[in-house]
Design an enzyme around this catalytic site. Structure first.
Site, mmCIF file in Angstrom:
data_model
loop_
_atom_site.group_PDB
_atom_site.id
_atom_site.type_symbol
_atom_site.label_atom_id
_atom_site.label_comp_id
_atom_site.label_asym_id
_atom_site.label_seq_id
_atom_site.Cartn_x
_atom_site.Cartn_y
_atom_site.Cartn_z
ATOM 1 N N TYR A 95 0.830 -1.211 0.000
ATOM 2 C CA TYR A 95 0.000 0.000 0.000
ATOM 3 C C TYR A 95 0.866 1.263 0.000
ATOM 4 O O TYR A 95 0.487 2.281 -0.598
ATOM 5 C CB TYR A 95 -0.995 -0.013 1.170
ATOM 6 N N HIS A 102 -14.612 3.202 -0.298
ATOM 7 C CA HIS A 102 -13.627 2.162 0.043
ATOM 8 C C HIS A 102 -12.414 2.740 0.760
ATOM 9 O O HIS A 102 -11.330 2.175 0.703
ATOM 10 C CB HIS A 102 -13.217 1.379 -1.219
HETATM 11 C C1 BJW Z 1 -12.039 2.934 -17.836
HETATM 12 C C2 BJW Z 1 -10.852 3.438 -18.281
HETATM 13 C C3 BJW Z 1 -10.819 4.724 -18.631
HETATM 14 C C4 BJW Z 1 -10.482 1.298 -17.794
HETATM 15 N N1 BJW Z 1 -11.960 5.457 -18.509
HETATM 16 N N2 BJW Z 1 -13.154 3.545 -17.702
HETATM 17 C C5 BJW Z 1 -22.533 -10.353 -3.327
HETATM 18 C C6 BJW Z 1 -22.135 -11.409 -4.128
HETATM 19 C C7 BJW Z 1 -20.830 -11.915 -4.066
HETATM 20 C C8 BJW Z 1 -19.896 -11.376 -3.202
HETATM 21 C C9 BJW Z 1 -20.278 -10.327 -2.410
HETATM 22 C C10 BJW Z 1 -21.579 -9.843 -2.476
HETATM 23 N N3 BJW Z 1 -21.701 -8.803 -1.608
HETATM 24 C C11 BJW Z 1 -20.500 -8.630 -1.018
HETATM 25 C C12 BJW Z 1 -19.613 -9.534 -1.467
HETATM 26 C C13 BJW Z 1 -18.176 -9.679 -1.098
HETATM 27 C C14 BJW Z 1 -17.289 -8.621 -1.696
HETATM 28 C C15 BJW Z 1 -17.511 -8.572 -3.189
HETATM 29 O O1 BJW Z 1 -18.204 -7.736 -3.712
HETATM 30 N N4 BJW Z 1 -16.877 -9.466 -3.910
HETATM 31 C C16 BJW Z 1 -17.018 -9.521 -5.361
HETATM 32 C C17 BJW Z 1 -15.661 -9.246 -5.999
HETATM 33 C C18 BJW Z 1 -17.610 -10.822 -5.762
HETATM 34 N N5 BJW Z 1 -17.528 -7.359 -1.055
HETATM 35 C C19 BJW Z 1 -16.963 -7.040 0.085
HETATM 36 O O2 BJW Z 1 -16.239 -7.816 0.708
HETATM 37 C C20 BJW Z 1 -17.277 -5.669 0.655
HETATM 38 N N6 BJW Z 1 -17.690 -5.773 2.002
HETATM 39 C C21 BJW Z 1 -18.825 -6.366 2.359
HETATM 40 O O3 BJW Z 1 -19.582 -6.848 1.563
HETATM 41 O O4 BJW Z 1 -19.030 -6.393 3.718
HETATM 42 C C22 BJW Z 1 -20.139 -7.099 4.218
HETATM 43 C C23 BJW Z 1 -20.024 -7.176 5.734
HETATM 44 C C24 BJW Z 1 -21.164 -7.072 6.494
HETATM 45 C C25 BJW Z 1 -21.059 -7.148 7.870
HETATM 46 C C26 BJW Z 1 -19.815 -7.316 8.468
HETATM 47 C C27 BJW Z 1 -18.680 -7.409 7.711
HETATM 48 C C28 BJW Z 1 -18.786 -7.345 6.321
HETATM 49 C C29 BJW Z 1 -16.021 -4.794 0.663
HETATM 50 C C30 BJW Z 1 -15.463 -4.589 -0.681
HETATM 51 C C31 BJW Z 1 -14.156 -3.805 -0.597
HETATM 52 C C32 BJW Z 1 -13.474 -3.701 -1.950
HETATM 53 N N7 BJW Z 1 -12.137 -3.320 -1.785
HETATM 54 C C33 BJW Z 1 -11.326 -3.036 -2.957
HETATM 55 C C34 BJW Z 1 -9.887 -2.786 -2.496
HETATM 56 C C35 BJW Z 1 -9.791 -1.426 -1.791
HETATM 57 C C36 BJW Z 1 -8.412 -1.198 -1.263
HETATM 58 C C37 BJW Z 1 -7.371 -1.148 -2.350
HETATM 59 O O5 BJW Z 1 -7.400 -0.222 -3.176
HETATM 60 O O6 BJW Z 1 -6.543 -2.046 -2.382
HETATM 61 O O7 BJW Z 1 -11.849 -1.894 -3.656
HETATM 62 S S1 BJW Z 1 -11.385 -4.317 -4.203
HETATM 63 C C38 BJW Z 1 -11.293 -3.211 -5.581
HETATM 64 O O8 BJW Z 1 -12.527 -3.341 -6.338
HETATM 65 C C39 BJW Z 1 -11.289 -1.796 -4.986
HETATM 66 C C40 BJW Z 1 -12.239 -1.069 -5.918
HETATM 67 O O9 BJW Z 1 -12.758 0.085 -5.293
HETATM 68 C C41 BJW Z 1 -13.288 -2.133 -6.191
HETATM 69 C C42 BJW Z 1 -14.073 -1.873 -7.443
HETATM 70 O O10 BJW Z 1 -13.259 -1.924 -8.568
HETATM 71 P P1 BJW Z 1 -13.498 -0.910 -9.793
HETATM 72 O O11 BJW Z 1 -13.265 0.474 -9.344
HETATM 73 O O12 BJW Z 1 -14.802 -1.202 -10.423
HETATM 74 O O13 BJW Z 1 -12.280 -1.306 -10.743
HETATM 75 P P2 BJW Z 1 -12.197 -2.488 -11.829
HETATM 76 O O14 BJW Z 1 -10.757 -2.711 -12.109
HETATM 77 O O15 BJW Z 1 -13.000 -3.656 -11.445
HETATM 78 O O16 BJW Z 1 -12.902 -1.875 -13.127
HETATM 79 C C43 BJW Z 1 -12.311 -0.790 -13.818
HETATM 80 C C44 BJW Z 1 -13.237 -0.371 -14.943
HETATM 81 O O17 BJW Z 1 -12.697 0.792 -15.546
HETATM 82 C C45 BJW Z 1 -13.400 -1.415 -16.058
HETATM 83 O O18 BJW Z 1 -14.774 -1.570 -16.356
HETATM 84 C C46 BJW Z 1 -12.665 -0.799 -17.251
HETATM 85 O O19 BJW Z 1 -13.249 -1.118 -18.507
HETATM 86 C C47 BJW Z 1 -12.812 0.664 -16.950
HETATM 87 N N8 BJW Z 1 -11.788 1.542 -17.515
HETATM 88 N N9 BJW Z 1 -9.885 2.404 -18.262
HETATM 89 C C48 BJW Z 1 -13.086 4.844 -18.053
HETATM 90 N N10 BJW Z 1 -9.684 5.343 -19.082
#
Ligand code: BJW
Ligand code: ZN
Length: 257
Positions: free
Chosen positions: A66, A118
């Protein structure tokens, strides 16, 4: 509904939400997570770096990773897309920026108070008592040896209780900050136009935001060069990058630039 011109929608909107993901910062040189070749998860294992269990097992590995990312963000600059979001805020005072990003590029472009769902790379806190800790004054060298995952850096200790300080981000399995989630929900319920920009829409609960907006009657416009999980909920899909599409929309809505 028939596709309306997004610039016209923007000009007519009274309450706007701009919901952003990693693609928003891609043109600033900050990598996304899931892009096939360049995304962080193509090079690093999320389970070993972005979970509370990983930090408990290998705090120096996680803290070092990080800190390397924080150094990369400090070297990056907001792009024309971030500037355009700030311009939308200037034209439509009732605009709320909700970001999943842990960088500070919206703030540096002039966005007032983006909601960080996040967390942030710049708000470390104690892993035990939650006391905020200052980000370290120095950051690791640019091209650290993180490719080999040798970029370990022991985290500082909490000034209160001595436990390791952790990054102020939300890891998998952790709850989103309550205040951020409730402020975001309130903004989304009240908006008439929501832009979803540069997010794959795969991570929950953040990915619910465009659905909530659509259900409460807002028009949803997506900006992304690729199809995503959110294509179906978007009334308008603009295929292009944030730095291409958003400045053009602002220019066409208000004749700026
Ligand atoms: C462009 C471009 C350009 C490229 N212009 N566009 C339901 C089903 C299944 C699982 C779950 C569910 N609900 C919850 C979960 C579990 C989990 C989850 O969602 N997992 C899935 C992956 C399946 N969620 C969690 O664990 C969350 N917490 C939770 O649910 O808690 C419940 C709870 C209740 C009670 C007690 C305790 C808990 C927390 C999620 C935290 C996510 N963290 C991260 C890391 C943050 C820290 C770090 O930076 O390291 O957050 S993961 C990562 O993904 C980061 C991002 O914010 C997040 C989203 O990603 P993002 O921003 O969408 O990026 P990409 O790479 O996926 O997409 C990029 C896009 O840009 C693409 O579409 C490209 O095409 C586009 N692009 N260039 C415009 N120039
Ligand atoms: Zn502490």
């Amino acid at each position: 509904m028939p596709e309306r011109d997004a610039a016209e929608l923007l000009r007519d909107a009274k309450r706007v939400v701009v919901f952003t993901g990693a693609g928003m910062s891609a043109e600033s040189g900050v990598p996304t997570f899931r892009d096939a070749l360049t995304g962080l998860w193509a090079r690093f294992d999320p389970k070993s770096l972005a979970t509370p269990e990983a930090f408990a097992a290998e705090p120096a590995l996680v803290w070092g990773w990080y800190e390397w990312r924080r150094a990369e963000v400090l070297r990056a600059r907001p792009n024309a897309g971030h500037d355009a979001v700030a311009a939308i805020e200037a034209h439509v005072p009732d605009t709320v920026v909700i970001t999943q990003n842990v960088d500070d590029l919206h703030e540096r472009a002039g966005s007032r108070t983006p909601i960080h769902l996040h967390g942030s790379l710049f708000t470390p806190r104690c892993s035990s008592c939650d006391r905020p800790a200052p980000p370290p004054a120095t950051t690791p060298a640019p091209a650290g040896p993180h490719e080999e995952l040798d970029g370990r850096l022991p985290p500082p200790s909490c000034a209160d209780c001595g436990a390791p300080v952790r990054p102020g981000v939300v890891w998998f399995g952790e709850q989103l900050p309550t205040h951020a989630l409730s402020a975001a929900t309130e903004a989304v319920f009240g908006c008439d136009l929501l832009f979803t920009v540069g997010t794959s829409g795969l991570v929950y609960p953040a990915a619910e935001i465009p659905y909530v907006a659509a259900r409460s009657g807002a028009t949803v416009v997506q900006v992304n060069p690729e199809p995503t999980a959110l294509d179906a909920v978007a009334d308008v899909n603009l295929r292009g990058t944030a730095a291409q599409i958003l400045p053009d929309l602002v220019a066409r809505a208000w004749g700026d630039r």
